[in-house]
Design a protein around this motif. Structure first.
Motif, PDB file in Angstrom:
ATOM      1  N   GLY A  21       0.821  -1.196   0.000  1.00  0.00           N
ATOM      2  CA  GLY A  21       0.000   0.000   0.000  1.00  0.00           C
ATOM      3  C   GLY A  21       0.858   1.250   0.000  1.00  0.00           C
ATOM      4  O   GLY A  21       1.973   1.276   0.547  1.00  0.00           O
ATOM      5  N   GLU A  22       0.357   2.310  -0.621  1.00  0.00           N
ATOM      6  CA  GLU A  22       1.102   3.561  -0.733  1.00  0.00           C
ATOM      7  C   GLU A  22       1.441   4.119   0.642  1.00  0.00           C
ATOM      8  O   GLU A  22       0.611   4.129   1.559  1.00  0.00           O
ATOM      9  N   GLN A  23       2.688   4.562   0.790  1.00  0.00           N
ATOM     10  CA  GLN A  23       3.120   5.172   2.041  1.00  0.00           C
ATOM     11  C   GLN A  23       2.967   6.690   1.944  1.00  0.00           C
ATOM     12  O   GLN A  23       3.415   7.307   0.974  1.00  0.00           O
ATOM     13  N   PRO A  24       2.340   7.305   2.943  1.00  0.00           N
ATOM     14  CA  PRO A  24       2.136   8.759   2.893  1.00  0.00           C
ATOM     15  C   PRO A  24       3.446   9.515   3.027  1.00  0.00           C
ATOM     16  O   PRO A  24       4.397   9.047   3.658  1.00  0.00           O
ATOM     17  N   LYS A  25       3.488  10.702   2.412  1.00  0.00           N
ATOM     18  CA  LYS A  25       4.689  11.535   2.468  1.00  0.00           C
ATOM     19  C   LYS A  25       4.689  12.462   3.678  1.00  0.00           C
ATOM     20  O   LYS A  25       5.682  13.117   3.968  1.00  0.00           O
ATOM     21  N   ASN A  26       3.563  12.555   4.385  1.00  0.00           N
ATOM     22  CA  ASN A  26       3.510  13.381   5.591  1.00  0.00           C
ATOM     23  C   ASN A  26       2.575  12.723   6.602  1.00  0.00           C
ATOM     24  O   ASN A  26       1.845  11.783   6.279  1.00  0.00           O
ATOM     25  N   ARG A  28      -0.020  13.904   8.031  1.00  0.00           N
ATOM     26  CA  ARG A  28      -1.397  14.413   8.054  1.00  0.00           C
ATOM     27  C   ARG A  28      -2.358  13.504   7.293  1.00  0.00           C
ATOM     28  O   ARG A  28      -3.545  13.765   7.223  1.00  0.00           O
ATOM     29  N   ILE A  29      -1.832  12.449   6.724  1.00  0.00           N
ATOM     30  CA  ILE A  29      -2.646  11.497   5.968  1.00  0.00           C
ATOM     31  C   ILE A  29      -3.343  10.524   6.918  1.00  0.00           C
ATOM     32  O   ILE A  29      -2.759  10.052   7.896  1.00  0.00           O
ATOM     33  N   ILE A  30      -4.598  10.229   6.623  1.00  0.00           N
ATOM     34  CA  ILE A  30      -5.295   9.146   7.327  1.00  0.00           C
ATOM     35  C   ILE A  30      -5.020   7.872   6.542  1.00  0.00           C
ATOM     36  O   ILE A  30      -5.463   7.728   5.401  1.00  0.00           O
ATOM     37  N   LYS A  31      -4.278   6.969   7.127  1.00  0.00           N
ATOM     38  CA  LYS A  31      -3.749   5.806   6.421  1.00  0.00           C
ATOM     39  C   LYS A  31      -4.604   4.570   6.698  1.00  0.00           C
ATOM     40  O   LYS A  31      -4.494   3.941   7.756  1.00  0.00           O
ATOM     41  N   LEU A  32      -5.452   4.244   5.741  1.00  0.00           N
ATOM     42  CA  LEU A  32      -6.353   3.096   5.875  1.00  0.00           C
ATOM     43  C   LEU A  32      -6.132   2.131   4.710  1.00  0.00           C
ATOM     44  O   LEU A  32      -7.070   1.554   4.176  1.00  0.00           O
ATOM     45  N   ASN A  33      -4.854   1.936   4.332  1.00  0.00           N
ATOM     46  CA  ASN A  33      -4.563   1.131   3.144  1.00  0.00           C
ATOM     47  C   ASN A  33      -3.563   0.002   3.379  1.00  0.00           C
ATOM     48  O   ASN A  33      -3.176  -0.683   2.437  1.00  0.00           O
ATOM     49  N   ALA A  34      -3.118  -0.202   4.623  1.00  0.00           N
ATOM     50  CA  ALA A  34      -2.090  -1.221   4.866  1.00  0.00           C
ATOM     51  C   ALA A  34      -2.501  -2.218   5.950  1.00  0.00           C
ATOM     52  O   ALA A  34      -1.686  -3.036   6.372  1.00  0.00           O
ATOM     53  N   ARG A 334     -10.383  -1.938  -0.644  1.00  0.00           N
ATOM     54  CA  ARG A 334     -10.068  -2.555   0.645  1.00  0.00           C
ATOM     55  C   ARG A 334      -9.799  -1.434   1.639  1.00  0.00           C
ATOM     56  O   ARG A 334      -8.894  -0.631   1.447  1.00  0.00           O
ATOM     57  N   ILE A 335     -10.612  -1.387   2.678  1.00  0.00           N
ATOM     58  CA  ILE A 335     -10.566  -0.283   3.630  1.00  0.00           C
ATOM     59  C   ILE A 335     -10.149  -0.810   4.995  1.00  0.00           C
ATOM     60  O   ILE A 335     -10.876  -1.571   5.641  1.00  0.00           O
ATOM     61  N   THR A 336      -8.968  -0.416   5.445  1.00  0.00           N
ATOM     62  CA  THR A 336      -8.522  -0.794   6.785  1.00  0.00           C
ATOM     63  C   THR A 336      -9.410  -0.133   7.831  1.00  0.00           C
ATOM     64  O   THR A 336      -9.790   1.030   7.691  1.00  0.00           O
ATOM     65  N   VAL A 337      -9.724  -0.861   8.868  1.00  0.00           N
ATOM     66  CA  VAL A 337     -10.526  -0.305   9.967  1.00  0.00           C
ATOM     67  C   VAL A 337      -9.620   0.554  10.847  1.00  0.00           C
ATOM     68  O   VAL A 337      -8.662   0.062  11.452  1.00  0.00           O
TER      69      VAL A 337
END
Length: 359
Positions: A21-26, A28-34, A334-337
């Motif tokens: 899954g894409e890794q955020p660059k900052n 402030r991202i809500i990371k629901l992809n890994a 696919r949405i991580t909880v």
């Protein structure tokens, strides 16, 4: 430069790598992809980290991760000889592939599943065939009755989030007594059934798990396998042949400590399951088809709008979910909880998307 000087290029490996899954660059991202746990590990893990004596890092760690093996054996009612440890379940699975899939018969696994399996097969030159899941992404155990060189079944499956019960696993094992059967239980703590108990009855069964999901230690890379001692010895031999010290001292100490706090573990797992089940209903009300999940993620497809459009819209809002540009699942997300707050922000973004389409 002459062509002869480029002959070495013909010997380079030709393989399509696993894409995470894409890794955020900052931050402030809500990371629901890994499929990471939104909650921190057990509080005692922080105490372990604070107590680490840096001077001790000059020494090699336990070659066999003995302290962690003992802790896992106690937790699961096994002996340390039944436990193998590695750098996340990916390392454990790759070791098992190396150790057990060496015949000229193809191994079998579902066509919609964890995309690392074909990567390892290509890398290790293991022949394989896939069995199609049905229209509801369910695995048919009868597809695995025929002779093969090994079976790999994730339970629950990813990215579909669908799990199977004990009857399925026993049926699978009864029809595959002449090969190794691997049950990949990365998400089992969020599901209804773990088959670790069956290793005492079936000497060809390997069950793999991880600390990355339910134990909130994805950053530590700790995974394990449970099996009869004979199989563990073969895995250990493979590991010792290419990397005899797979887990560092800090990971061993943190994971061992993490196992002691069952109350915290149960509490966070139940919070995730509650948020997951509520999210399933919320998404259904917004027009999504959502499968009943036994994992820490939801697999969803909107009845009207393409998954890619929704993925791109919420990404622009700073919310990362997973989109797979692959056959059969290219209209699913696919949405991580996450936490309730994170999920509510996702729902708001989706509602904004739907509103923009209806205006």
């Amino acid at each position: 430069m002459s062509d002869n000087k480029q002959l070495w290029r013909k010997n380079l490996i030709n393989i399509e790598p696993y894409v995470a899954g894409e890794q955020p660059k900052n931050d402030r991202i809500i990371k629901l992809n890994a499929n990471e746990n939104p909650y921190p590990p057990a509080p005692s893990v922080q105490k372990i980290l604070n107590s680490i004596d840096a001077a001790e890092l000059k020494k090699y760690p336990s070659a066999d991760a003995v302290p962690l093996k003992k802790a896992l054996a106690e937790r699961y009612g096994l002996e340390p000889e039944n436990v193998f440890c590695g750098n996340g379940s990916d390392d454990v699975l790759a070791t098992a592939f190396r150790a057990f899939f060496n015949s000229d018969k193809p191994i079998v696994y579902p066509d919609i599943t964890y995309s690392f399996y074909p990567v390892w097969c290509e890398l290790l030159k293991i022949p394989y065939v896939t069995k199609a899941v049905n229209k509801d992404f369910e695995i048919d155990v009868k597809d695995y009755y025929e002779e093969n060189g090994g079976v790999v079944i994730p339970n629950p499956n990813a990215p579909t989030s669908i799990g199977v019960g004990k009857d399925f696993i026993v049926d699978l094992l009864e029809h595959n007594k002449d090969c190794i059967v691997i049950i990949d239980e990365a998400y089992a703590d969020f599901g209804k059934y773990s088959c670790v108990e069956l290793i005492k009855e079936y000497d060809n069964l390997i069950v793999t798990q991880t600390f990355s999901k339910s134990r909130s230690l994805a950053g530590m890379r700790v995974g394990m396998a449970f099996a009869q001692p004979e199989l563990i010895k073969y895995m250990q031999a493979v590991k010792d042949s290419y990397n005899s010290y797979p887990l560092d001292q800090i990971a061993i100490a943190a994971a061992s400590e993490c196992l002691k706090d069952e109350e915290y573990f149960s509490e966070t797992v139940e919070k995730i399951k509650k948020t997951r089940d509520e999210g399933k209903e919320i998404l259904r009300e917004m027009g999504f088809k959502v499968f009943d999940s036994e994992t820490n993620f939801l697999f969803a497809s909107h009845n009207k709008y393409p998954a890619k459009e929704i993925f791109e819209f919420v990404r622009e809002k700073g919310i990362f979910i997973r989109y797979f540009n692959k056959p059969l699942i290219d209209n699913f997300l696919r949405i991580t909880v996450g936490t309730d707050e994170e999920m509510n922000m996702l729902y708001s973004a989706i509602r904004e998307f739907l509103s923009s389409k209806n205006s």
